[in-house]
Structures are given as structure tokens and as C-alpha cells.
Design an enzyme around this catalytic site. Structure first.
Site, PDB file in Angstrom:
ATOM      1  N   GLU A  89     -13.756   5.932  -0.750  1.00  0.00           N
ATOM      2  CA  GLU A  89     -14.652   5.032  -0.014  1.00  0.00           C
ATOM      3  C   GLU A  89     -15.298   5.797   1.143  1.00  0.00           C
ATOM      4  O   GLU A  89     -14.691   5.979   2.195  1.00  0.00           O
ATOM      5  CB  GLU A  89     -13.869   3.824   0.511  1.00  0.00           C
ATOM      6  CG  GLU A  89     -13.220   2.992  -0.586  1.00  0.00           C
ATOM      7  CD  GLU A  89     -12.313   1.910  -0.024  1.00  0.00           C
ATOM      8  OE1 GLU A  89     -12.849   0.854   0.377  1.00  0.00           O
ATOM      9  OE2 GLU A  89     -11.097   2.125   0.028  1.00  0.00           O
TER      10      GLU A  89
ATOM     11  N   LYS B 106     -15.627   4.368   4.982  1.00  0.00           N
ATOM     12  CA  LYS B 106     -14.478   3.985   5.802  1.00  0.00           C
ATOM     13  C   LYS B 106     -14.518   4.697   7.149  1.00  0.00           C
ATOM     14  O   LYS B 106     -14.952   5.841   7.253  1.00  0.00           O
ATOM     15  CB  LYS B 106     -13.172   4.327   5.080  1.00  0.00           C
ATOM     16  CG  LYS B 106     -12.845   3.373   3.932  1.00  0.00           C
ATOM     17  CD  LYS B 106     -11.373   3.394   3.601  1.00  0.00           C
ATOM     18  CE  LYS B 106     -10.577   2.669   4.675  1.00  0.00           C
ATOM     19  NZ  LYS B 106      -9.136   2.618   4.354  1.00  0.00           N
TER      20      LYS B 106
ATOM     21  N   GLU C 114       0.859  -1.189   0.000  1.00  0.00           N
ATOM     22  CA  GLU C 114       0.000   0.000   0.000  1.00  0.00           C
ATOM     23  C   GLU C 114       0.894   1.237   0.000  1.00  0.00           C
ATOM     24  O   GLU C 114       1.894   1.283   0.706  1.00  0.00           O
ATOM     25  CB  GLU C 114      -0.887   0.091   1.251  1.00  0.00           C
ATOM     26  CG  GLU C 114      -2.033  -0.884   1.337  1.00  0.00           C
ATOM     27  CD  GLU C 114      -2.870  -0.656   2.602  1.00  0.00           C
ATOM     28  OE1 GLU C 114      -2.703   0.397   3.254  1.00  0.00           O
ATOM     29  OE2 GLU C 114      -3.679  -1.540   2.941  1.00  0.00           O
TER      30      GLU C 114
ATOM     31  N   GLU D 156      -9.317   9.170   5.362  1.00  0.00           N
ATOM     32  CA  GLU D 156      -9.445   7.763   4.980  1.00  0.00           C
ATOM     33  C   GLU D 156     -10.449   7.564   3.843  1.00  0.00           C
ATOM     34  O   GLU D 156     -10.372   6.570   3.110  1.00  0.00           O
ATOM     35  CB  GLU D 156      -9.870   6.923   6.187  1.00  0.00           C
ATOM     36  CG  GLU D 156      -8.821   6.820   7.268  1.00  0.00           C
ATOM     37  CD  GLU D 156      -7.610   6.015   6.827  1.00  0.00           C
ATOM     38  OE1 GLU D 156      -7.783   5.049   6.054  1.00  0.00           O
ATOM     39  OE2 GLU D 156      -6.492   6.359   7.243  1.00  0.00           O
TER      40      GLU D 156
END
Length: 336
Positions: free
Chosen positions: A309, A312, A261, A318
Site C-alpha cells: 500500500e 500508507k 495482524e 509500512e
């Protein structure tokens, strides 16, 4: 003989031109994937997501659980895959070989046309109770279950964040988490890489005094001079080489690193802007074909994440790591 020399000279010139042309093609093209998270509303179907990867030339994917729809959509796609088992499965997989056999039979064997490259046994497992102690036995059981199933080509590892190691400058890196040296030594014995989640964004925001240009790959020159003579112009290389030094210190210097990541958020905090996210991710793509000062050569890297997203948990940032919006439009221009 003169004719032969002229012909040889011509062939050498053509070869040099040929190699020169290919030298301009970034090695990173072959080493960049993108993590596919699903914690958002209105995301495309798994089959549409796979097509989006292919249409953008993205050759690798990471998924965080063995989702049947995603695995089915990946069948025959030729996309390399990191498949996570899920942290909630660690205790079960560590408990017995038969549990690992069952997991492989359910989540790997039915998908023979999916290019599963790595299985991540745990992702940033927190040291709460005995959870980190389950990682190594779970890895061993999954590795052995794959071997019994005739799937030795899939490498088994675990994904960790920068919190498991310490040290500055990079050559001083050691593992601060006590569960890591045995894991590193096991990876050395199996030939699998360590999966490392590497985020200059979090290091920059959490460490006073770091220059933003150093974090964004935009420093004009050396920022950190290591004791060993290596020079660092960007924070990404420094973080990765700290992992390499930690592996060395654990007696596992042969273990490679896959950056499982890395990314930069486009909203939710002062440094989290669209311009910074675009700069970081594009320069990351362009950079990783070179490797690091300690380990030159392409380093396989997965950007987090494919989509913004909105479901999250955690900080607002995030929700804004995506390269694409749920409607498949780019969050900002990016080229693979």
C-alpha cells in the site's frame, strides 16, 4: 472369532492410516486469514479481491471499516470476516445504545450473507485524552445492539498491540495499560476472544540483542526457557503467550486470542527483505496450527496484508507488508 479379530485389526490399520494422512494436513489451513487494506494506488476492485482470496484458498479477511463495496463482494463467499468499526466511531458508539443500533442497522444487518465473525471495536487505540475509555462502553453497546438484532453469533472485541502489556519471560506478562483488565474481564463474560496484533518484526527491530532467527521461526533450538518450564523457539509464540499470561493476571484466563495482524515487510529497512518476509509469513502459516507452548491447538491468525500500500503513512516499511502487488501478482511465492 479369529475372523472378527482379523477384520478389527484391518479396520484399525485403515483408521490409523486415515488419521495419519490427515495429520499431515496443516491445521493452519483452517485458521489463516489476510487483512485487506486499501491505502494503495491501482488496487483491484473489491470483487476481484474476493476472487483472489478464494483462488488462493484464503478463508478469512479483515477489513478496517464497513466498506459497502467490500461487504457486497463478500456476500455468499463463505470467507470469515473481522469487521472494524473504525477508531473515529468509538466516541459515537460509546455515547448511546441508539447510536450502536443505528451502526448495526447500517453496516451489519444488510449483509446477512457475509460471514461476519468478529467486530473489532477499535484498532490499537492510542491513549490520548479519553479515547481508550470509549472502547469498553462502545463494545458493550455494539454487543447489545447485535443481540437486539438477533445477531448473537457475532463476537465483539477490540484489537490491541503489544504496547498494552509487559513482562519477560512470557509467564510474567501483565497488562500495563489500565484500560485493559476491565476489557479482558468483559470478554470473559461474553466468550469473545481478544484480538491481538503480533509483530515479531517490530519487537526484533526495537529490541537490541534479539536474534533474527528467533524472529523468523528459523532458530534450531530453544532460545528462551521460561520460569514455568515452557521453552520458546520463536518470538511469535513468546509474544502471544505474554498476552495469555496478561489475561491470566487480569482474571480473564478463559479468554482466547485471535492474532488479528502479523506480518513482515519486504522493503524499507535492513531486516525488511523479500527473503525475510517470505520466510516469516510462510513459516507463520505453517506454524499456527500448532498453537503456542502455553496454549497448544490452532490459533486463528490474520496476515497483514494482502497488498503493498504505497499511500500508507509512517515508516517506509509500512508500504511493503503486502503478499501481493496491486496488479495481483505475488510479491513473493507463498502457499496457503
Amino acid at each position: 472369532m479369529a475372523g472378527h479379530r482379523a477384520a478389527a485389526a484391518y479396520m484399525l490399520a485403515v483408521a490409523a492410516l486415515f488419521l495419519g494422512v490427515f495429520a499431515t494436513i496443516p491445521a493452519a489451513v483452517q485458521s489463516i486469514g489476510v487483512c485487506y487494506g486499501v491505502n494503495g494506488d491501482g488496487l483491484p476492485s473489491a470483487s476481484d479481491v474476493v476472487q483472489l482470496y478464494k483462488s488462493n484458498g484464503i478463508t478469512g479477511m479483515r477489513i478496517y471499516s464497513p466498506d459497502g463495496d467490500s461487504l457486497q463482494a463478500l456476500s455468499g463467499s463463505n470467507i470469515d470476516l473481522i469487521l472494524d468499526v473504525g477508531n473515529d466511531q468509538l466516541a459515537n458508539l460509546a455515547a448511546s445504545a441508539s447510536n450502536a443500533d443505528s451502526w448495526v442497522q447500517a453496516n451489519v444487518q444488510p449483509y446477512k450473507d457475509v460471514k461476519i465473525k468478529y467486530i473489532a471495536v477499535g484498532n490499537e487505540v492510542p491513549d490520548q485524552g479519553g479515547s481508550t475509555q470509549d472502547i469498553l462502553p462502545a463494545m458493550q453497546n455494539v454487543h447489545d445492539a447485535l443481540a437486539r438484532a438477533g445477531l448473537n453469533g457475532i463476537k465483539v472485541s477490540t484489537a490491541v498491540n503489544s504496547g498494552v502489556r509487559t513482562g519477560y519471560p512470557p509467564s510474567h506478562g501483565t497488562f500495563s495499560a489500565t484500560h485493559m483488565p476491565p476489557i479482558a474481564q468483559y470478554l470473559a463474560s461474553t466468550g469473545a476472544p481478544l484480538l491481538a496484533n503480533v509483530y515479531p518484526y517490530f519487537t526484533y527491530t526495537g529490541t537490541p540483542g534479539i536474534d533474527l532467527n528467533y524472529a523468523l521461526f528459523t532458530s534450531p533450538g530453544t532460545v528462551v526457557q521460561d520460569d514455568n518450564g515452557l521453552q520458546y523457539q520463536n518470538l511469535f509464540d513468546a509474544l502471544v503467550d505474554t498476552f495469555y499470561a496478561a489475561l491470566d493476571s487480569a482474571g480473564a484466563g478463559s479468554v482466547g486470542i485471535v492474532v488479528s495482524e502479523s506480518g513482515w515487510p519486504s522493503a524499507g529497512d535492513t531486516a525488511a527483505t523479500t527473503d525475510n518476509a517470505q520466510t516469516y509469513n510462510q513459516k507463520l502459516i505453517n506454524h499456527v496450527g500448532q498453537g503456542t507452548p502455553k496454549r497448544p491447538g490452532a490459533i486463528e491468525t490474520y496476515i497483514f496484508a494482502m497488498f503493498n500500500e504505497n499511500r500508507k503513512n509512517g515508516a517506509e516499511t509500512e508500504k511493503h507488508f503486502g503478499l501481493f502487488n496491486p496488479d495481483q501478482s505475488p510479491a513473493y511465492p507463498i502457499s496457503f
